[in-house]
Motif scaffolding. Structure first.
Motif, short mmCIF file in Angstrom:
data_model
loop_
_atom_site.label_atom_id
_atom_site.label_comp_id
_atom_site.label_asym_id
_atom_site.label_seq_id
_atom_site.Cartn_x
_atom_site.Cartn_y
_atom_site.Cartn_z
N GLU A 118 0.83 -1.20 0.00
CA GLU A 118 0.00 0.00 0.00
C GLU A 118 0.87 1.26 0.00
OE1 GLU A 118 -2.68 1.54 -0.29
OE2 GLU A 118 -3.28 2.73 1.42
N LEU A 119 0.49 2.24 -0.82
CA LEU A 119 1.25 3.47 -1.00
C LEU A 119 0.40 4.68 -0.64
CD1 LEU A 119 2.65 2.71 -4.60
CD2 LEU A 119 3.81 2.25 -2.42
N GLU A 120 1.08 5.75 -0.19
CA GLU A 120 0.39 7.02 0.07
C GLU A 120 1.38 8.16 -0.03
OE1 GLU A 120 -3.01 9.39 1.11
OE2 GLU A 120 -2.76 7.33 0.41
N MET A 121 1.00 9.20 -0.78
CA MET A 121 1.80 10.42 -0.84
C MET A 121 1.46 11.30 0.36
SD MET A 121 3.93 10.46 -3.39
CE MET A 121 4.38 12.19 -3.31
N VAL A 122 2.50 11.70 1.09
CA VAL A 122 2.33 12.54 2.29
C VAL A 122 3.29 13.71 2.18
CG1 VAL A 122 2.42 12.63 4.81
CG2 VAL A 122 1.69 10.51 3.67
#
Length: 272
Positions: free
Chosen positions: A181-185
């Motif tokens: 799972e990926l997320e831009m923060v």
């Protein structure tokens, strides 16, 4: 996984991989340890095999996996109530999820098929194909970013959903597999590392891991025997809130990430 450090896990996946510092090259960047504080907790459907998580307009949007149980759903953060759900046909194993304009884009694991849904109704708009496996998915405002279990991230055009490029992720010079799972923060890419309880922070320009976060102690001990691994990261850009959960976890955690010290070198052994 009972690894004492992510560095040890990387070495088990990257036997004899050359370090960037060899042969006069530049040294790989130091990996910083991150700490966290739990800010809040929210209920989560413990039957949801979480594969993708998105926060948008006050709601969580979630992709769940397992054949015959996969879905895309809209969830009330505060109560965990599923207020809208679209189930996948039994042959599909749901994976990563990202929002783009007024749509949601969902990957599946081994079918080479992804789906685009209307954000409001979850009605399917179209499907698309890709080679290999689908794992995690996010977007950076210009492109979709996809993981497939290998050290290579794929960039997809969000309109055509065709691949436009790739980026190899490296941890202390070693290729890092298991990116899920990926997320831009805030301009940095956070990724779950399967099958561990670690999250890494990746420079999306270079592919270098620059920080790591051990969330192995996040879930209370009494709950750990009934769940699968950590998976699911969602960022509320407006409220500056970070949410994490896992497969079959009963809780979504809001955490605050804190910079700590430089991580030790990648020489620690694995625990039993």
């Amino acid at each position: 996984m009972p690894f004492r450090s992510l560095a040890a896990f990387v070495l088990t996946l990257s036997v004899a991989a050359p370090l960037a510092a060899a042969e006069g090259g530049s040294a790989p960047p130091k990996v910083v340890d991150l700490r966290y504080e739990v800010v809040n907790t929210f209920p989560h459907d413990r039957a949801a095999f979480t594969q993708g998580l998105v926060f948008r307009d006050g709601f969580l949007y979630e992709s769940t996996g397992l054949n015959g149980r996969s879905s895309v759903r809209k969830v009330v953060l505060e109560t965990g109530a599923v207020i809208r759900q679209r189930s996948l046909e039994n042959q599909y194993f749901g994976e990563g999820l990202a929002d783009w304009n007024d749509t949601l884009v969902q990957l599946t694991w081994q079918s080479g098929t992804g789906f685009v849904y209307d954000l409001d109704t979850l009605e399917p708009r179209r499907s698309f194909g890709y080679e290999g496996e689908g794992w995690g998915l996010t977007q950076d405002g210009q492109r979709l970013i996809m993981s497939d279990g290998t050290p290579s991230l794929r960039f997809l055009d969000p309109e055509t959903l065709r691949e436009t490029g790739r980026l190899e992720v490296r941890y202390e010079g070693q290729p890092l597999r298991g990116l899920n799972e990926l997320e831009m923060v805030e301009g940095q890419l956070f990724a779950n590392v399967w099958p561990t309880q670690w999250v890494v922070r990746i420079d999306p320009q270079t592919g270098d891991v620059n920080a790591r976060l051990d969330l192995g102690g996040l879930l209370p001990t009494g709950e750990r025997g009934r769940v699968d691994v950590l998976n699911g990261i969602a960022w509320d850009a407006r409220g500056k809130r970070l949410f994490v959960t896992g497969k079959l976890w009963p809780t979504v955690f809001e955490i605050r990430v804190i910079e700590a010290a430089a991580a030790p070198p990648a020489t620690e052994g694995a625990a039993n």
